[in-house]
Design an enzyme around this catalytic site. Structure first.
Site, mmCIF file in Angstrom:
data_model
loop_
_atom_site.group_PDB
_atom_site.id
_atom_site.type_symbol
_atom_site.label_atom_id
_atom_site.label_comp_id
_atom_site.label_asym_id
_atom_site.label_seq_id
_atom_site.Cartn_x
_atom_site.Cartn_y
_atom_site.Cartn_z
ATOM 1 N N TYR A 12 0.878 56.354 41.540
ATOM 2 C CA TYR A 12 0.253 57.684 41.400
ATOM 3 C C TYR A 12 -0.182 57.951 39.971
ATOM 4 C CZ TYR A 12 3.916 60.305 38.922
ATOM 5 O OH TYR A 12 4.759 60.797 37.963
ATOM 6 N N ARG A 13 0.296 57.167 39.038
ATOM 7 C CA ARG A 13 0.002 57.401 37.621
ATOM 8 C C ARG A 13 0.492 56.169 36.899
ATOM 9 N NH1 ARG A 13 2.696 62.358 34.070
ATOM 10 N NH2 ARG A 13 1.351 62.142 32.261
ATOM 11 N N TYR A 64 3.455 56.530 29.822
ATOM 12 C CA TYR A 64 2.116 56.270 30.337
ATOM 13 C C TYR A 64 1.101 55.957 29.230
ATOM 14 C CZ TYR A 64 4.304 58.330 34.430
ATOM 15 O OH TYR A 64 5.163 58.592 35.472
#
Ligand code: ADP
Length: 530
Positions: free
Chosen positions: A473-474, A105
Site C-alpha cells: 500500500y506504500r 518510506y
C-alpha cells in the site's frame, strides 16, 4: 552568500553542469531571498524531532543514492509557483516535502539524486481554519499533529479530536497525501480529507472539490464538487505540490476506553483474524486497531538486542518469549490493542460482544488496563529498540481480513527474515475490509551487509506477496519501481495511464521524477528505474 566550498560539494542533478546549476541557484536566491535557499553539504541523520530534510535519515542504501542538492523554503503558494516555473526553465528536478519525516518510506529524500527539495513545512505552517461546528480544519503543509492539537486546545474546542499516525510530529497534510493511517475511527487520513489546493508542475494553481467555486462555503464539507474528482491523482504521486488541505475532525464521542487482549500461540492468528473480520466491518471493533506480535512488543521495551540475545540471525522465538515474561501482561504470541468509544452503556454493549468472541480462542486473556504500566496504541518505536544506530523500513502488503491470508503473509515475511538473518516485527493493521501486515525491518545502517540484507529481504517479500495476489500500500523510494511493476494488470495499463497524465501535466518532467514509479518521458527507460 554561501561560501565557495559549500557550492562544490553538492550532488548535482544529472544533466546539469556546475555553471548552469550555479546560475540557476543564484536566480532562485534572487527571487526568494538567500536565507531561504540552502546548499546540502552535509548529511546529518538527526532524530525524531529533528528529522533531516536533505536525505533519508534511515538510509537503506548508500548515502549518495537519494540526496538533495539544495533545500528551498517557500513561504506562500505564490512562491511555490515561482519555484516551479524556475525548475521548468532550467529543467531541474524538484521534490516537495511537508515535514519530511516519512519514516520507513524514504524520509525527506528525493527519488533522483541532486533534486531540489521544496521544504514546505518550515514556513508554510499556518492553520487556516478550524470550524468547531462542522468539525473541520484547513491546514498548510507544515502543520504537525502536535500543532493542530495545541491550537484546538488554545481555541477552546476541546470537543475536537486529532487522529495521529504515531506520536504526532509529522505533517497532517503530508501523511494524508502519502496515505498514512492513524488509529481512531478517522484513521484513514486520505479518506478524511476534504479539498486540496495544488500547484501544478507547470505553475498553475487549482482548488479541488467545492474549492473551485468562488465564494463557496463548503470546501471542507463536500469532497467531490462537480465533475471528475481530481484529488486522487495528487496522492502518492508526483503530479503537483499540495499547498492547502482540508480535513474532517472527529468529535469527542463522549468517552472512550482502551482494551487489550492477548493470545497464547502463533497459530491463533488464523482463528483470530476470522473473528475480527465481521466485528470490524460491523464497527463493533471501531478503530484501525493493531494486532501486534510479541516480538514487536518486546522490541518496544527499548532495550538493546544484546540484552536478550547475542547470537546472529533472527532472535529465536524461545528468547523472545523468555523476554516477554517480564512484560506487565506476561508472555503471549499476539496482542490486540483496541479502543471503544461512547458513554459507558454504549461501550459496554460492544465490549461484551468483543469479549465473548475473543475468548473463544483457548488461552485468550483480557488485560486490565490498570495493570499495565503504560497502555499504548501508538504506531512505532521512536528510539532504537534493539541497539544503535538503527534504521527501519517497512513492507505493507494488503490482503483480505481472512485467517488463511494472514497465515500466508506471516509465512512469507518470516521466511524472508530468516533467509536474510533479520529480526521480525510483524503487526497486522485491520482497516475495515482489508488489512495490511506491517513488517518493520530493523537494521544497523552502519553495517553495509545488514543494509543489503534488509533491501534484499524487502524485495523478496514484495515479489513473494505479489505472486500470491498481495500488493503493497506504500513503500520506500528504493522499491517504488518494483511495486509499481507488480500492479501490472492488462500489460501495465494503469502505469501507462499514470505516465500519460504525468507527461501531460509535467511536460518537462521536473516534479519528483520517479515517485511511485512514475517517470516522466525525459527519464523513462533511460536506466533510472531500480
Ligand atoms: P510526514 O512528515 O508526515 O511523514 P512528509 O512531509 O514526509 O510527511 O510527506 C510524505 C510524502 O508525501 C513526501 O515524501 C512526499 O512524497 C509527499 N508530500 C508531502 N507533502 C507534499 C506536498 N505538499 N505536495 C506534494 N507531495 C507531498
Amino acid at each position: 552568500t554561501k561560501p565557495e566550498s559549500d557550492r562544490t560539494k553538492v550532488a548535482l542533478p544529472q544533466g546539469i553542469n556546475q555553471t548552469t546549476f550555479r546560475t540557476a541557484i543564484a536566480e532562485l536566491c534572487d527571487r526568494l531571498g538567500d536565507e531561504y535557499v540552502e546548499f546540502v553539504t552535509k548529511l546529518d541523520d538527526g532524530w525524531y524531532m529533528e528529522n533531516p530534510n536533505t536525505h533519508d535519515g534511515m538510509h537503506i542504501s548508500d548515502d549518495s543514492d537519494f540526496v538533495a542538492s539544495v533545500v528551498v523554503y517557500p513561504g506562500s503558494t505564490e512562491e511555490v509557483q515561482t519555484i516551479v516555473q524556475w525548475a521548468n526553465a532550467y529543467r531541474i528536478p524538484i521534490s516537495p516535502i511537508s515535514i519530511g519525516r516519512n519514516y520507513g518510506y524514504g524520509g525527506a529524500a528525493p527519488r533522483v539524486r541532486g533534486a531540489v527539495v521544496l521544504d514546505l513545512g518550515r514556513r508554510m505552517n499556518r492553520i487556516l481554519d478550524i470550524n468547531p461546528d462542522d468539525c473541520t480544519c484547513l491546514v498548510e503543509p507544515g502543520v504537525t499533529y502536535f500543532a493542530l492539537y495545541e491550537e484546538i486546545q488554545a481555541r477552546g474546542f476541546q470537543h475536537l479530536w486529532v487522529d495521529v499516525p504515531d506520536i504526532g510530529g509529522g505533517s497532517v497534510l503530508g501523511n494524508a497525501l502519502d496515505r498514512g493511517v492513524g488509529y481512531t475511527p478517522y484513521g484513514d487520513h486520505w479518506m478524511m480529507h476534504c479539498g486540496l489546493e495544488v500547484v501544478l508542475p507547470t505553475g498553475e494553481v487549482i482548488r479541488t472539490g467545492m474549492g473551485a467555486l468562488p465564494g463557496n462555503n463548503s470546501w471542507q464539507l463536500f469532497p467531490y464538487g462537480f465533475g471528475p474528482t481530481a484529488d486522487g491523482i495528487f496522492s502518492q504521486s508526483n503530479m503537483g505540490v499540495v499547498t492547502k488541505m482540508g480535513f474532517g475532525l472527529m468529535p469527542n464521542p463522549g468517552d472512550h476506553e482502551s482494551y487489550l487482549y492477548t493470545f497464547p500461540k502463533d497459530e491463533d492468528l488464523s482463528q483470530l483474524i476470522d473473528i475480527i473480520r465481521p466485528l470490524r466491518i460491523a464497527m463493533i471493533l471501531e478503530n484501525v486497531a493493531q494486532l501486534r506480535h510479541i516480538s514487536m512488543q518486546v522490541g518496544l521495551e527499548g532495550k538493546p538486542r544484546s540484552s536478550y540475545y547475542k547470537g546472529k540471525g533472527r532472535m529465536p522465538d524461545s528468547f523472545i518469549h523468555e523476554a516477554a515474561q517480564s512484560l506487565s501482561h506476561g508472555d503471549c504470541s499476539w496482542l490486540y490493542y483496541g479502543m471503544s468509544y461512547g458513554p459507558k452503556e454504549i461501550r459496554q454493549y460492544k465490549l461484551d460482544i468483543i469479549h465473548k468472541e475473543f475468548m473463544k480462542i483457548p488461552g485468550a486473556r483480557r488485560i486490565d488496563p490498570a495493570s499495565l504500566l503504560q497502555m499504548t496504541t501508538s504506531g512505532f518505536e521512536t528510539e532504537s529498540p534493539l541497539g544503535s544506530p538503527i534504521s527501519k523500513n517497512s513492507a505493507g502488503p494488503v490482503s483480505p481480513v481472512r485467517g488463511n491470508d494472514a497465515m500466508a503473509l506471516w509465512d512469507i515475511a518470516r521466511k524472508r527474515c530468516d533467509e536474510y538473518d533479520l529480526d521480525f516485527f510483524p503487526t497486522f493493521v485491520v482497516g475495515l475490509r482489508e488489512m495490511h501486515l506491517i513488517v518493520e525491518i530493523v537494521f544497523n545502517r552502519d553495517d553495509p551487509a545488514m543494509r543489503n540484507n534488509a533491501r534484499a529481504c524487502l524485495r523478496g517479500m514484495i515479489d513473494d506477496a505479489a505472486k500470491r495476489g498481495y500488493g503493497e500500500y506504500r513503500t520506500h523510494l528504493a522499491f517504488m519501481d518494483q511495486i509499481a511493476g507488480t500492479y501490472n494488470w492488462n500489460n501495465g495499463a494503469l502505469l501507462k495511464f499514470n505516465e500519460k497524465i504525468k507527461d501531460c501535466l509535467d511536460p518537462n518532467g521536473i516534479m519528483a521524477p520517479g515517485k511511485s514509479g512514475i517517470w516522466p518521458a525525459r527519464y523513462r527507460g533511460r536506466g533510472w528505474e531500480m
